[in-house]
Design a protein around this motif. Structure first.
Motif, PDB file in Angstrom:
ATOM      1  N   UNK A 180       3.959   5.653  -5.642  1.00  0.00           N
ATOM      2  CA  UNK A 180       3.925   5.676  -7.108  1.00  0.00           C
ATOM      3  C   UNK A 180       2.832   6.614  -7.609  1.00  0.00           C
ATOM      4  N   UNK A 181       1.689   6.616  -6.932  1.00  0.00           N
ATOM      5  CA  UNK A 181       0.585   7.486  -7.329  1.00  0.00           C
ATOM      6  C   UNK A 181       0.970   8.950  -7.163  1.00  0.00           C
ATOM      7  N   UNK A 225       1.170  11.636 -10.172  1.00  0.00           N
ATOM      8  CA  UNK A 225       0.463  12.917 -10.124  1.00  0.00           C
ATOM      9  C   UNK A 225       1.417  14.074 -10.405  1.00  0.00           C
ATOM     10  N   UNK A 226       2.574  14.019  -9.792  1.00  0.00           N
ATOM     11  CA  UNK A 226       3.571  15.069 -10.004  1.00  0.00           C
ATOM     12  C   UNK A 226       4.024  15.108 -11.468  1.00  0.00           C
ATOM     13  N   UNK A 227       4.270  13.952 -12.060  1.00  0.00           N
ATOM     14  CA  UNK A 227       4.692  13.908 -13.461  1.00  0.00           C
ATOM     15  C   UNK A 227       3.609  14.470 -14.375  1.00  0.00           C
ATOM     16  N   UNK A 228       2.344  14.203 -14.079  1.00  0.00           N
ATOM     17  CA  UNK A 228       1.247  14.747 -14.884  1.00  0.00           C
ATOM     18  C   UNK A 228       1.224  16.263 -14.822  1.00  0.00           C
ATOM     19  N   UNK A 256       0.837  -1.199   0.000  1.00  0.00           N
ATOM     20  CA  UNK A 256       0.000   0.000   0.000  1.00  0.00           C
ATOM     21  C   UNK A 256       0.873   1.250   0.000  1.00  0.00           C
ATOM     22  N   UNK A 257       1.920   1.232   0.819  1.00  0.00           N
ATOM     23  CA  UNK A 257       2.821   2.381   0.903  1.00  0.00           C
ATOM     24  C   UNK A 257       3.512   2.625  -0.448  1.00  0.00           C
ATOM     25  N   UNK A 258       3.962   1.528  -1.098  1.00  0.00           N
ATOM     26  CA  UNK A 258       4.621   1.626  -2.400  1.00  0.00           C
ATOM     27  C   UNK A 258       3.645   2.165  -3.461  1.00  0.00           C
ATOM     28  N   UNK A 259       2.387   1.674  -3.451  1.00  0.00           N
ATOM     29  CA  UNK A 259       1.379   2.136  -4.409  1.00  0.00           C
ATOM     30  C   UNK A 259       1.096   3.625  -4.245  1.00  0.00           C
ATOM     31  N   UNK A 260       0.980   4.068  -3.008  1.00  0.00           N
ATOM     32  CA  UNK A 260       0.714   5.481  -2.748  1.00  0.00           C
ATOM     33  C   UNK A 260       1.873   6.359  -3.209  1.00  0.00           C
TER      34      UNK A 260
END
Length: 84
Positions: free
Chosen positions: A19-20, A24-27, A13-17
């Motif tokens: 990455x998300x 978001x930052x890259x977008x 869960x921590x890894x997924x968050x």
């Protein structure tokens, strides 16, 4: 006593968050909207048309005098016969 926590789920869960958040930052940094992309394509098309409108047409130079001799095998003299 505390609740039992599955560490694998916690890590996932921590890894997924993370990455998300990175996505978001890259977008925000690199992303463009569809309208931005269409505007850029229209601007590029106008620039190409303007550039093409300024191209010169090449003219063939006029040739005065006889045509240069071409190396046409049918008009070339035949090889001499072999002695024999």
């Amino acid at each position: 006593m505390g609740d039992v926590v599955n560490l694998n789920r916690f890590r996932k869960r921590k890894r997924r968050e993370a990455k998300q958040q990175q996505a978001d930052w890259q977008r925000v940094v690199h992303g463009r909207t569809k309208a931005d992309k269409r505007a850029a394509a229209a601007e590029r098309e106008l620039a190409e048309q303007a550039h093409a409108g300024h191209e010169r047409e090449r003219e063939e130079p006029e040739r005065d005098g006889p045509e240069p001799e071409s190396e046409n095998p049918s008009s070339a003299p035949a090889d001499p016969p072999e002695p024999g």
